[in-house]
Write a protein that holds these residues in place. Structure first.
Motif, PDB file in Angstrom:
ATOM      1  N   ALA A  90       0.840  -1.205   0.000  1.00  0.00           N
ATOM      2  CA  ALA A  90       0.000   0.000   0.000  1.00  0.00           C
ATOM      3  C   ALA A  90       0.870   1.249   0.000  1.00  0.00           C
ATOM      4  O   ALA A  90       1.902   1.302   0.669  1.00  0.00           O
ATOM      5  CB  ALA A  90      -0.921  -0.015   1.216  1.00  0.00           C
ATOM      6  N   SER A  91       0.451   2.267  -0.720  1.00  0.00           N
ATOM      7  CA  SER A  91       1.276   3.453  -0.897  1.00  0.00           C
ATOM      8  C   SER A  91       1.554   4.160   0.424  1.00  0.00           C
ATOM      9  O   SER A  91       2.584   4.818   0.576  1.00  0.00           O
ATOM     10  CB  SER A  91       0.611   4.419  -1.877  1.00  0.00           C
ATOM     11  N   THR A  92       0.654   4.020   1.386  1.00  0.00           N
ATOM     12  CA  THR A  92       0.874   4.703   2.666  1.00  0.00           C
ATOM     13  C   THR A  92       2.105   4.185   3.388  1.00  0.00           C
ATOM     14  O   THR A  92       2.711   4.904   4.172  1.00  0.00           O
ATOM     15  CB  THR A  92      -0.350   4.530   3.582  1.00  0.00           C
ATOM     16  N   ILE A  93       2.462   2.932   3.147  1.00  0.00           N
ATOM     17  CA  ILE A  93       3.634   2.366   3.805  1.00  0.00           C
ATOM     18  C   ILE A  93       4.893   3.096   3.381  1.00  0.00           C
ATOM     19  O   ILE A  93       5.840   3.234   4.142  1.00  0.00           O
ATOM     20  CB  ILE A  93       3.732   0.858   3.488  1.00  0.00           C
ATOM     21  N   TRP A  94       4.911   3.615   2.155  1.00  0.00           N
ATOM     22  CA  TRP A  94       6.105   4.234   1.614  1.00  0.00           C
ATOM     23  C   TRP A  94       6.197   5.708   1.978  1.00  0.00           C
ATOM     24  O   TRP A  94       7.154   6.383   1.625  1.00  0.00           O
ATOM     25  CB  TRP A  94       6.145   4.058   0.101  1.00  0.00           C
ATOM     26  N   LYS A  95       5.205   6.205   2.693  1.00  0.00           N
ATOM     27  CA  LYS A  95       5.249   7.584   3.139  1.00  0.00           C
ATOM     28  C   LYS A  95       5.994   7.686   4.468  1.00  0.00           C
ATOM     29  O   LYS A  95       6.240   6.701   5.144  1.00  0.00           O
ATOM     30  CB  LYS A  95       3.822   8.132   3.290  1.00  0.00           C
ATOM     31  N   HIS A  96       6.336   8.903   4.832  1.00  0.00           N
ATOM     32  CA  HIS A  96       7.004   9.168   6.094  1.00  0.00           C
ATOM     33  C   HIS A  96       6.237  10.258   6.829  1.00  0.00           C
ATOM     34  O   HIS A  96       5.360  10.924   6.278  1.00  0.00           O
ATOM     35  CB  HIS A  96       8.456   9.620   5.863  1.00  0.00           C
ATOM     36  N   ARG A  97       6.565  10.469   8.077  1.00  0.00           N
ATOM     37  CA  ARG A  97       6.017  11.589   8.822  1.00  0.00           C
ATOM     38  C   ARG A  97       7.174  12.400   9.383  1.00  0.00           C
ATOM     39  O   ARG A  97       8.279  11.881   9.592  1.00  0.00           O
ATOM     40  CB  ARG A  97       5.084  11.118   9.939  1.00  0.00           C
ATOM     41  N   PHE A  98       6.932  13.664   9.655  1.00  0.00           N
ATOM     42  CA  PHE A  98       7.989  14.570  10.099  1.00  0.00           C
ATOM     43  C   PHE A  98       7.598  15.204  11.425  1.00  0.00           C
ATOM     44  O   PHE A  98       6.431  15.563  11.641  1.00  0.00           O
ATOM     45  CB  PHE A  98       8.239  15.649   9.040  1.00  0.00           C
TER      46      PHE A  98
END
Length: 340
Positions: free
Chosen positions: A57-65
């Motif tokens: 899922a694309s959300t897995i490849w996102k990060h948070r800051f």
């Protein structure tokens, strides 16, 4: 740092002749003496010394800051360490330091010469997985982590997966020849359950190999100054991790937990790892240089999430603590180390 290599049985597992070479730190940590160099001023120097997967899922490849650092998005908040370039460089420094510690070996487990399936749990940048795959071309190596930070171009016998090792494993039982674990302190809420999961997925005769770090700074010559920032650091983060629900005291309990899970022939090797190049012993001096870098560049990542989210500190308060900690790291008169 504790290091455990444990077999489930099913094949001879006694160490070969030359056991002291295979387990160079077989003495207890208390029996190990690190010689101190008389003049270390010149040794310290300045700060300068200091496979694509499309089904996820694309959300897995996102990060948070947060507070200027980047963190994993998948299972957000489950792990306290950043996954940005600064912290990843520090992880690779640690890998180099640990290879020095083990005399350029990746593990101490007496593996057969052609291991087939290997799992690297919490693989970080994937550097251990890649090195192992190069050294053992017979092995299919899987590296798992909460963060998708591993390189796209790797040896053909390596693949990386975004996964949470504290959840139920989806691999077949009795599957792996080796499960490798390194520096998961403060990352697992139920270690006995984790080790039972590991045990279930290692084939009979296979091995678990774990390298862990104690965050308790020590000195054998009482060289800590009054109110040492290093000792303050240890106490602070041991307590904060308990509030977070994921203990930092893995080295104190891992042998018992691993044995209770059913593993046999459990061996523990303890090492003292100096902080700074204060030792007259060449290997300990080299270790100390790299460990100084490792601590110096890793400390903000170790501290920021836990202190702001668990204790409610302001980022500015964390920076004050970091300044004190870094100054203590570079104190030439303090002969500090921690155990691995």
């Amino acid at each position: 740092m504790c290091q455990d290599a444990s077999t489930t049985g099913g094949q001879p597992s006694h160490p070969p002749a030359g056991n002291q070479q295979l387990y160079p730190g077989a003495a207890t940590a208390a029996e190990i003496h690190i010689p101190v160099e008389d003049d270390v001023d010149s040794a310290y120097g300045g700060e300068d010394a200091m496979s694509d997967t499309t089904s996820v899922a694309s959300t897995i490849w996102k990060h948070r800051f947060e507070n200027g650092r980047r963190y994993h998005k998948y299972q957000e908040g489950a792990y306290w360490g950043p996954n940005d370039d600064a912290q990843n460089d520090q992880l690779d420094i640690g890998h180099h330091m640990m290879r020095i510690l083990l005399d350029d070996r990746l593990h101490l487990a007496p593996l057969r010469t052609d291991p087939q399936r290997v799992l690297d749990v919490g693989c970080g940048t994937g550097i251990w997985s890649i090195d192992f795959a190069d050294e053992y071309p017979s092995a299919e190596v899987i590296g798992t982590d909460l963060s998708p930070i591993q390189p796209a171009y790797t040896p053909p016998n390596v693949k990386f997966e975004v996964d949470d090792c504290t959840q139920q494993w989806m691999y077949p039982p009795d599957h792996f020849d080796l499960v490798h674990i390194r520096c998961l302190y403060g990352s697992v809420s139920d270690w006995p359950a984790f080790y039972r999961e590991v045990y279930e997925h290692i084939r009979p005769g296979g091995w678990i190999h774990q390298l862990e770090t104690s965050i308790q700074f020590k000195s054998d010559d009482d060289s800590f100054p009054p109110n040492s920032a290093l000792l303050e650091w240890s106490d602070l983060f041991i307590g904060t991790a308990e509030k977070f629900g994921k203990t930092m005291r893995v080295t104190d309990n891992m042998r018992r937990w691993i044995t209770d899970a059913g593993f046999q022939e459990v061996r523990e090797v303890r090492y003292k790892v100096p902080v700074g190049p204060w030792s007259s012993d060449p290997k300990h001096k080299e270790l100390g240089k790299w460990n100084l870098l490792y601590c110096f560049y890793g400390c903000e990542g170790w501290a920021m999430f836990l202190l702001t989210n668990v204790l409610g500190w302001k980022p500015e308060e964390v920076q004050v603590l970091l300044a004190k900690f870094k100054a203590a790291l570079k104190d030439k008169k303090t002969h500090a180390y921690y155990e691995m």
